[in-house]
Design an enzyme around this catalytic site. Structure first.
Site, PDB file in Angstrom:
ATOM      1  N   HIS A  86      28.268  68.435  22.607  1.00  0.00           N
ATOM      2  CA  HIS A  86      28.854  69.272  21.552  1.00  0.00           C
ATOM      3  C   HIS A  86      29.231  70.419  22.079  1.00  0.00           C
ATOM      4  O   HIS A  86      28.236  71.234  22.499  1.00  0.00           O
ATOM      5  CB  HIS A  86      28.161  69.251  20.276  1.00  0.00           C
ATOM      6  CG  HIS A  86      28.914  70.045  19.064  1.00  0.00           C
ATOM      7  ND1 HIS A  86      29.702  69.256  18.455  1.00  0.00           N
ATOM      8  CD2 HIS A  86      28.550  71.184  18.954  1.00  0.00           C
ATOM      9  CE1 HIS A  86      30.475  70.117  17.532  1.00  0.00           C
ATOM     10  NE2 HIS A  86      29.623  71.460  17.698  1.00  0.00           N
ATOM     11  N   GLN A 137      30.198  74.069  32.171  1.00  0.00           N
ATOM     12  CA  GLN A 137      28.596  73.957  31.479  1.00  0.00           C
ATOM     13  C   GLN A 137      28.238  72.587  31.117  1.00  0.00           C
ATOM     14  O   GLN A 137      27.258  72.056  31.355  1.00  0.00           O
ATOM     15  CB  GLN A 137      27.968  74.946  30.761  1.00  0.00           C
ATOM     16  CG  GLN A 137      28.148  76.819  31.169  1.00  0.00           C
ATOM     17  CD  GLN A 137      27.535  76.554  32.400  1.00  0.00           C
ATOM     18  OE1 GLN A 137      26.178  76.421  32.580  1.00  0.00           O
ATOM     19  NE2 GLN A 137      28.079  77.513  33.385  1.00  0.00           N
TER      20      GLN A 137
HETATM   21  C1  GAR Z   1      34.139  68.341  25.498  1.00  0.00           C
HETATM   22  O1  GAR Z   1      34.507  69.743  25.119  1.00  0.00           O
HETATM   23  C2  GAR Z   1      33.365  67.877  24.277  1.00  0.00           C
HETATM   24  O2  GAR Z   1      32.007  68.429  24.288  1.00  0.00           O
HETATM   25  C3  GAR Z   1      33.952  67.564  23.262  1.00  0.00           C
HETATM   26  O3  GAR Z   1      35.323  67.274  23.418  1.00  0.00           O
HETATM   27  C4  GAR Z   1      35.654  67.592  24.610  1.00  0.00           C
HETATM   28  C5  GAR Z   1      35.946  66.504  25.568  1.00  0.00           C
HETATM   29  O4  GAR Z   1      36.280  66.762  26.784  1.00  0.00           O
HETATM   30  N1  GAR Z   1      33.285  66.774  22.338  1.00  0.00           N
HETATM   31  C6  GAR Z   1      33.494  67.099  20.796  1.00  0.00           C
HETATM   32  O5  GAR Z   1      34.234  67.684  20.222  1.00  0.00           O
HETATM   33  C7  GAR Z   1      32.869  66.005  19.866  1.00  0.00           C
HETATM   34  N2  GAR Z   1      32.762  66.298  18.606  1.00  0.00           N
HETATM   35  P1  GAR Z   1      36.424  65.720  27.998  1.00  0.00           P
HETATM   36  O6  GAR Z   1      37.208  64.428  27.337  1.00  0.00           O
HETATM   37  O7  GAR Z   1      37.088  66.387  28.941  1.00  0.00           O
HETATM   38  O8  GAR Z   1      35.077  65.444  28.285  1.00  0.00           O
END
Ligand code: GAR
Length: 221
Positions: free
Chosen positions: A117, A181
């Site tokens: 998260h 991070q």
């Molecule tokens: C990430 O920042 C993750 O923490 C967030 O979505 C992004 C996905 O990036 N998740 C949420 O907000 C879940 N509620 P990615 O597709 O590049 O891994």
């Protein structure tokens, strides 16, 4: 540390978007930092870039498009579980999976489902975490890996990473700093699980070996 399983742990990663966290997990499995293999990537979006990353890594993909899905949330999650089960996961990883899961699905994977998260939980549960962090004036923001329980973004924390909020930050600049991070702490947490160090107890407390994980999580060295 408890017993390390002899066959590699099967990971199923649930995604909806870019898949940079998926990429970090794939890389960590490929270079041995995580003693596990990604068996499948399941996307709620047909055009998620995460699917391209999975195919490039020769990982099986499944799509259950939530936009075109006809049926209830319960029906969607039943089909999702069916797809996930094909790969007999030892651990299910939510990596930018932008759907709220039903209690039935969450219970099926209790103790073997993690989420990342983009905030220092319990602050900023839900969506738009970076914009909300900026609006609130906090000086420190970050990311959290936690076990998934029925409470949205409320499961026991495994680990967190902190970043400063800088003057002049935009939602995009802050998100980028946090994401760097995320790519460190998520593979780290998965490797703890894969090596048998990490577990969820019956009372929903998280344990690292024989130590109760404190509310802010285990710090990554
Ligand atoms: C990430 O920042 C993750 O923490 C967030 O979505 C992004 C996905 O990036 N998740 C949420 O907000 C879940 N509620 P990615 O597709 O590049 O891994």
């Amino acid at each position: 540390m408890t017993d390390v399983p002899s066959s590699p742990l099967s990971l199923v990663v649930l995604v909806s978007g870019n898949g940079s966290n998926l990429q970090a997990l794939l890389s960590a499995c490929a270079n041995g930092r995580i003693p596990a293999r990604v068996s499948a990537v399941v996307s709620s979006e047909a055009n998620a870039y995460a699917l391209v990353r999975a195919r490039e890594a020769q990982v099986a993909t499944e799509v259950l498009c939530h936009r075109s899905f006809i049926g209830s949330r319960k029906d969607y999650d039943a089909q999702l579980a069916e797809k996930v089960e094909r790969y007999q996961p030892g651990l299910v990883l939510l990596a930018g999976f932008m759907r709220v899961l039903t209690p039935t699905f969450v219970r099926q994977y209790r103790g073997r489902m993690l989420n990342i998260h983009p905030a220092l939980l319990p602050a900023f549960r839900g969506l738009h975490t970076h914009a909300r962090a900026l609006a609130s004036g906090v000086k420190v923001h970050g990311a959290t890996v936690h076990f998934v329980t029925e409470e949205l973004d409320g499961g026991p924390i495994v680990t967190q990473a902190r970043v400063p909020v800088l003057s002049g930050d935009t939602e995009a600049s802050l998100a980028a700093r946090v994401l760097v991070q995320e790519h460190i702490i998520y593979p780290q947490a998965v490797s703890w699980f894969a090596t048998g160090c990490l577990r969820l107890a019956e009372d929903d407390s998280a344990w690292f070996d024989d130590r109760l994980i404190p509310p802010q999580g285990v710090s990554v060295e």
